[in-house]
Every structure is written in structure tokens, then in C-alpha cells.
Design a protein around this motif. Structure first.
Motif, PDB file in Angstrom:
ATOM      1  N   SER A   1       2.765 -74.579  29.462  1.00  0.00           N
ATOM      2  CA  SER A   1       4.050 -74.889  28.833  1.00  0.00           C
ATOM      3  C   SER A   1       3.917 -75.388  27.401  1.00  0.00           C
ATOM      4  CB  SER A   1       4.804 -75.926  29.672  1.00  0.00           C
ATOM      5  OG  SER A   1       4.139 -77.175  29.645  1.00  0.00           O
ATOM      6  N   THR A   2       2.739 -75.822  26.998  1.00  0.00           N
ATOM      7  CA  THR A   2       2.547 -76.403  25.666  1.00  0.00           C
ATOM      8  C   THR A   2       2.984 -75.484  24.527  1.00  0.00           C
ATOM      9  OG1 THR A   2       0.843 -77.908  26.420  1.00  0.00           O
ATOM     10  CG2 THR A   2       0.840 -77.398  24.086  1.00  0.00           C
ATOM     11  N   PRO A   3       2.661 -74.189  24.536  1.00  0.00           N
ATOM     12  CA  PRO A   3       3.117 -73.349  23.412  1.00  0.00           C
ATOM     13  C   PRO A   3       4.637 -73.243  23.303  1.00  0.00           C
ATOM     14  CG  PRO A   3       1.399 -72.222  24.644  1.00  0.00           C
ATOM     15  CD  PRO A   3       1.763 -73.443  25.428  1.00  0.00           C
ATOM     16  N   TYR A   4       5.338 -73.444  24.419  1.00  0.00           N
ATOM     17  CA  TYR A   4       6.781 -73.262  24.415  1.00  0.00           C
ATOM     18  C   TYR A   4       7.550 -74.560  24.179  1.00  0.00           C
ATOM     19  CZ  TYR A   4       5.211 -68.907  26.388  1.00  0.00           C
ATOM     20  OH  TYR A   4       4.551 -67.729  26.582  1.00  0.00           O
ATOM     21  N   ILE A   5       7.119 -75.647  24.839  1.00  0.00           N
ATOM     22  CA  ILE A   5       7.861 -76.904  24.693  1.00  0.00           C
ATOM     23  C   ILE A   5       7.130 -77.904  23.811  1.00  0.00           C
ATOM     24  CG2 ILE A   5       9.015 -76.597  26.905  1.00  0.00           C
ATOM     25  CD1 ILE A   5       7.197 -78.754  28.072  1.00  0.00           C
ATOM     26  N   GLY A   6       5.943 -77.542  23.329  1.00  0.00           N
ATOM     27  CA  GLY A   6       5.206 -78.393  22.408  1.00  0.00           C
ATOM     28  C   GLY A   6       4.302 -79.382  23.112  1.00  0.00           C
ATOM     29  N   PHE A   7       3.318 -79.849  22.360  1.00  0.00           N
ATOM     30  CA  PHE A   7       2.338 -80.774  22.914  1.00  0.00           C
ATOM     31  C   PHE A   7       2.955 -82.119  23.255  1.00  0.00           C
ATOM     32  CE2 PHE A   7      -0.815 -84.147  22.274  1.00  0.00           C
ATOM     33  CZ  PHE A   7      -1.698 -83.817  23.283  1.00  0.00           C
ATOM     34  N   LEU A   8       3.766 -82.656  22.357  1.00  0.00           N
ATOM     35  CA  LEU A   8       4.338 -83.982  22.599  1.00  0.00           C
ATOM     36  C   LEU A   8       5.166 -84.007  23.881  1.00  0.00           C
ATOM     37  CD1 LEU A   8       5.453 -85.028  19.006  1.00  0.00           C
ATOM     38  CD2 LEU A   8       3.625 -86.018  20.369  1.00  0.00           C
ATOM     39  N   THR A   9       6.014 -83.011  24.055  1.00  0.00           N
ATOM     40  CA  THR A   9       6.892 -82.975  25.225  1.00  0.00           C
ATOM     41  C   THR A   9       6.093 -82.723  26.497  1.00  0.00           C
ATOM     42  OG1 THR A   9       8.564 -82.026  23.778  1.00  0.00           O
ATOM     43  CG2 THR A   9       8.992 -81.946  26.135  1.00  0.00           C
ATOM     44  N   SER A  10       5.182 -81.752  26.463  1.00  0.00           N
ATOM     45  CA  SER A  10       4.422 -81.438  27.676  1.00  0.00           C
ATOM     46  C   SER A  10       3.464 -82.572  28.041  1.00  0.00           C
ATOM     47  CB  SER A  10       3.650 -80.126  27.507  1.00  0.00           C
ATOM     48  OG  SER A  10       2.698 -80.222  26.480  1.00  0.00           O
TER      49      SER A  10
ATOM     50  N   GLY B   1      12.202 -73.892  19.063  1.00  0.00           N
ATOM     51  CA  GLY B   1      13.606 -74.302  19.066  1.00  0.00           C
ATOM     52  C   GLY B   1      13.798 -75.803  19.047  1.00  0.00           C
ATOM     53  N   VAL B   2      14.567 -76.301  20.026  1.00  0.00           N
ATOM     54  CA  VAL B   2      14.906 -77.721  20.083  1.00  0.00           C
ATOM     55  C   VAL B   2      13.649 -78.577  20.284  1.00  0.00           C
ATOM     56  CG1 VAL B   2      15.402 -77.783  22.560  1.00  0.00           C
ATOM     57  CG2 VAL B   2      16.537 -79.391  21.035  1.00  0.00           C
ATOM     58  N   PHE B   3      12.650 -78.041  20.974  1.00  0.00           N
ATOM     59  CA  PHE B   3      11.416 -78.802  21.187  1.00  0.00           C
ATOM     60  C   PHE B   3      10.646 -78.974  19.878  1.00  0.00           C
ATOM     61  CE2 PHE B   3      12.243 -76.902  25.394  1.00  0.00           C
ATOM     62  CZ  PHE B   3      12.383 -78.080  26.099  1.00  0.00           C
ATOM     63  N   ARG B   4      10.698 -77.966  19.009  1.00  0.00           N
ATOM     64  CA  ARG B   4      10.062 -78.096  17.693  1.00  0.00           C
ATOM     65  C   ARG B   4      10.766 -79.179  16.876  1.00  0.00           C
ATOM     66  NH1 ARG B   4       6.747 -75.881  14.118  1.00  0.00           N
ATOM     67  NH2 ARG B   4       7.324 -75.793  11.923  1.00  0.00           N
ATOM     68  N   ASN B   5      12.097 -79.157  16.893  1.00  0.00           N
ATOM     69  CA  ASN B   5      12.861 -80.176  16.166  1.00  0.00           C
ATOM     70  C   ASN B   5      12.568 -81.569  16.710  1.00  0.00           C
ATOM     71  OD1 ASN B   5      13.996 -78.162  14.627  1.00  0.00           O
ATOM     72  ND2 ASN B   5      15.823 -78.003  15.917  1.00  0.00           N
ATOM     73  N   LEU B   6      12.469 -81.687  18.039  1.00  0.00           N
ATOM     74  CA  LEU B   6      12.138 -82.973  18.661  1.00  0.00           C
ATOM     75  C   LEU B   6      10.755 -83.445  18.229  1.00  0.00           C
ATOM     76  CD1 LEU B   6      12.802 -85.242  20.717  1.00  0.00           C
ATOM     77  CD2 LEU B   6      11.731 -83.799  22.455  1.00  0.00           C
TER      78      LEU B   6
ATOM     79  N   PHE C   1      10.855 -84.613  14.662  1.00  0.00           N
ATOM     80  CA  PHE C   1      11.566 -85.893  14.601  1.00  0.00           C
ATOM     81  C   PHE C   1      10.657 -87.037  15.045  1.00  0.00           C
ATOM     82  CE2 PHE C   1      14.203 -89.022  16.916  1.00  0.00           C
ATOM     83  CZ  PHE C   1      14.916 -89.536  15.835  1.00  0.00           C
ATOM     84  N   LEU C   2       9.972 -86.844  16.181  1.00  0.00           N
ATOM     85  CA  LEU C   2       9.085 -87.902  16.691  1.00  0.00           C
ATOM     86  C   LEU C   2       7.891 -88.124  15.768  1.00  0.00           C
ATOM     87  CD1 LEU C   2       9.151 -87.081  20.507  1.00  0.00           C
ATOM     88  CD2 LEU C   2      10.272 -88.976  19.328  1.00  0.00           C
ATOM     89  N   GLU C   3       7.351 -87.052  15.197  1.00  0.00           N
ATOM     90  CA  GLU C   3       6.248 -87.207  14.249  1.00  0.00           C
ATOM     91  C   GLU C   3       6.696 -87.994  13.026  1.00  0.00           C
ATOM     92  OE1 GLU C   3       4.639 -83.371  13.333  1.00  0.00           O
ATOM     93  OE2 GLU C   3       4.090 -83.004  15.432  1.00  0.00           O
ATOM     94  N   GLY C   4       7.922 -87.768  12.582  1.00  0.00           N
ATOM     95  CA  GLY C   4       8.463 -88.524  11.450  1.00  0.00           C
ATOM     96  C   GLY C   4       8.598 -89.998  11.782  1.00  0.00           C
ATOM     97  N   ILE C   5       9.086 -90.300  12.980  1.00  0.00           N
ATOM     98  CA  ILE C   5       9.206 -91.703  13.404  1.00  0.00           C
ATOM     99  C   ILE C   5       7.833 -92.363  13.460  1.00  0.00           C
ATOM    100  CG2 ILE C   5       9.775 -93.196  15.363  1.00  0.00           C
ATOM    101  CD1 ILE C   5      12.125 -91.327  15.946  1.00  0.00           C
ATOM    102  N   LEU C   6       6.857 -91.679  14.057  1.00  0.00           N
ATOM    103  CA  LEU C   6       5.506 -92.240  14.164  1.00  0.00           C
ATOM    104  C   LEU C   6       4.892 -92.449  12.786  1.00  0.00           C
ATOM    105  CD1 LEU C   6       4.095 -90.216  17.187  1.00  0.00           C
ATOM    106  CD2 LEU C   6       4.777 -92.615  17.151  1.00  0.00           C
ATOM    107  N   LEU C   7       5.124 -91.510  11.877  1.00  0.00           N
ATOM    108  CA  LEU C   7       4.599 -91.647  10.523  1.00  0.00           C
ATOM    109  C   LEU C   7       5.208 -92.860   9.826  1.00  0.00           C
ATOM    110  CD1 LEU C   7       2.752 -90.362   8.422  1.00  0.00           C
ATOM    111  CD2 LEU C   7       4.702 -89.042   7.645  1.00  0.00           C
ATOM    112  N   ASN C   8       6.515 -93.061   9.991  1.00  0.00           N
ATOM    113  CA  ASN C   8       7.169 -94.226   9.388  1.00  0.00           C
ATOM    114  C   ASN C   8       6.677 -95.532   9.991  1.00  0.00           C
ATOM    115  OD1 ASN C   8       8.686 -92.805   7.530  1.00  0.00           O
ATOM    116  ND2 ASN C   8      10.376 -92.484   8.962  1.00  0.00           N
ATOM    117  N   ILE C   9       6.422 -95.540  11.295  1.00  0.00           N
ATOM    118  CA  ILE C   9       5.882 -96.747  11.936  1.00  0.00           C
ATOM    119  C   ILE C   9       4.505 -97.073  11.405  1.00  0.00           C
ATOM    120  CG2 ILE C   9       5.042 -97.672  14.140  1.00  0.00           C
ATOM    121  CD1 ILE C   9       7.387 -96.205  15.488  1.00  0.00           C
ATOM    122  N   LYS C  10       3.694 -96.045  11.227  1.00  0.00           N
ATOM    123  CA  LYS C  10       2.338 -96.264  10.708  1.00  0.00           C
ATOM    124  C   LYS C  10       2.348 -96.726   9.259  1.00  0.00           C
ATOM    125  CE  LYS C  10       0.059 -93.172  13.833  1.00  0.00           C
ATOM    126  NZ  LYS C  10      -0.609 -91.905  14.048  1.00  0.00           N
ATOM    127  N   ARG C  11       3.322 -96.271   8.515  1.00  0.00           N
ATOM    128  CA  ARG C  11       3.441 -96.688   7.116  1.00  0.00           C
ATOM    129  C   ARG C  11       4.024 -98.101   6.994  1.00  0.00           C
ATOM    130  NH1 ARG C  11       6.032 -91.283   4.425  1.00  0.00           N
ATOM    131  NH2 ARG C  11       4.130 -90.039   4.460  1.00  0.00           N
TER     132      ARG C  11
END
Length: 161
Positions: free
Chosen positions: A92-101, A141-146, A149-159
Motif C-alpha cells: 500500500s505504500t506507493p498508493y497511500i504513502g509511507f507516512l500513512t501506511s 492524491g489526498v494522501f500526497r497532500n496529507l 502537510f505533515l512533513e511541513g508541520i514536522l519541519l516547522n517543529i524541528k525549526r
């Protein structure tokens, strides 16, 4: 059965040992090269597999009773269910992404292992995702956007924002 499986793994690991050397770029004078650590891991696995075969042969000599293979029990075991979960995650990783799976896998596997505090399971999975810091498949699709979004949040937390 354990002996046969271990011997099959030994043969496969020997193949992988040479494959890693062939497929990896050659090391330079100042670097170990891409094949160094995979070969170390494969070598350690080979040593442990040989030790396992020796122990199983010794155990087999001491114990002459033939054990029955319980296929139904294996198919109902947590080990098999965990193997199925890993397979589902990999497919499922290629379709729903690593973070979600990975998040879904971590939550499901924790529940499988007996953790009943759902809030704790979800928080641990989120913390693990944040600490892992690996950017693999983002999904479609929506999983890529998610994932973005989560990578952006994590990047801001780390900064520290």
C-alpha cells in the motif's frame, strides 16, 4: 523444518552478499562504499543462521520425537498476522504513502501485540513518525497532500516555530 528454512536463508543471503557488491558503486580510497554496511549485516545474519543450524542439528539428535507442523495454528498466530500486516504495508505504500501506511501499521501492530490504550498507541505512532525523519513514498492524491502537510508541520517543529 527450521533447518530447511535456515539453509534456504543462508543460500539467499550468500546470493545477496554478492549482489550487493555487484550492484553498488565501487568504494573510493576515503570511503567505505555503499556495499559495506549491507555486507556487514548480511555477514552477521549468515553467522547467526549457521549457529542456528548447528543448534537445531544438536537438538534434533537429542530429541528423536518428530514434531507435527500445525499450519492452522500458524495461520492464526500473531506472527503470521504480523507478516500479513507488513505485506499490506509494503503493497500500500506507493498508493497511500509511507507516512500513512507506516502510521496504520504501527497502530495495528501495537494493538496486535496487546496494547489496549488507544491514545498511547496513536501518540507513540505519531512520535515515531516525527523522529523517523525518512522521506519515502508520499502517495497519490489526498494522501500526497496529507504527507506534504505533515512533513511541513514536522519541519516547522524541528525549526522551533
Amino acid at each position: 523444518m527450521d533447518i530447511i528454512f535456515s539453509i534456504a536463508l543462508i543460500i539467499f543471503n550468500i546470493y545477496c552478499f554478492f549482489l550487493v557488491g555487484i550492484e553498488s558503486p565501487a568504494p573510493t580510497l576515503t570511503e567505505l562504499g555503499a556495499a559495506f554496511w549491507p555486507r556487514i549485516v548480511i555477514s552477521l545474519m549468515l553467522i547467526l543462521l549457521v549457529v542456528n543450524v548447528i543448534n537445531q542439528v544438536k537438538l534434533r539428535k537429542e530429541k528423536t520425537v518428530h514434531e507435527k507442523i500445525n499450519i492452522v495454528g500458524f495461520l492464526k498466530s500473531k506472527l503470521f498476522i504480523g507478516m500479513v500486516l507488513v505485506s499490506i504495508m509494503a503493497l500500500s505504500t506507493p498508493y497511500i504513502g509511507f507516512l500513512t501506511s507506516c502510521f496504520g501499521f504501527l497502530v495495528t501492530y501495537a494493538i496486535l501485540l496487546g496494547e489496549r490504550n488507544i491514545v498511547k498507541v496513536i501518540l507513540n505512532s505519531l512520535v515515531f513518525q516525527g523522529l523517523l525523519d525518512i522521506r519515502l513514498e508520499r502517495g497519490i492524491g489526498v494522501f500526497r497532500n496529507l504527507a506534504l502537510f505533515l512533513e511541513g508541520i514536522l519541519l516547522n517543529i524541528k525549526r522551533g516555530l
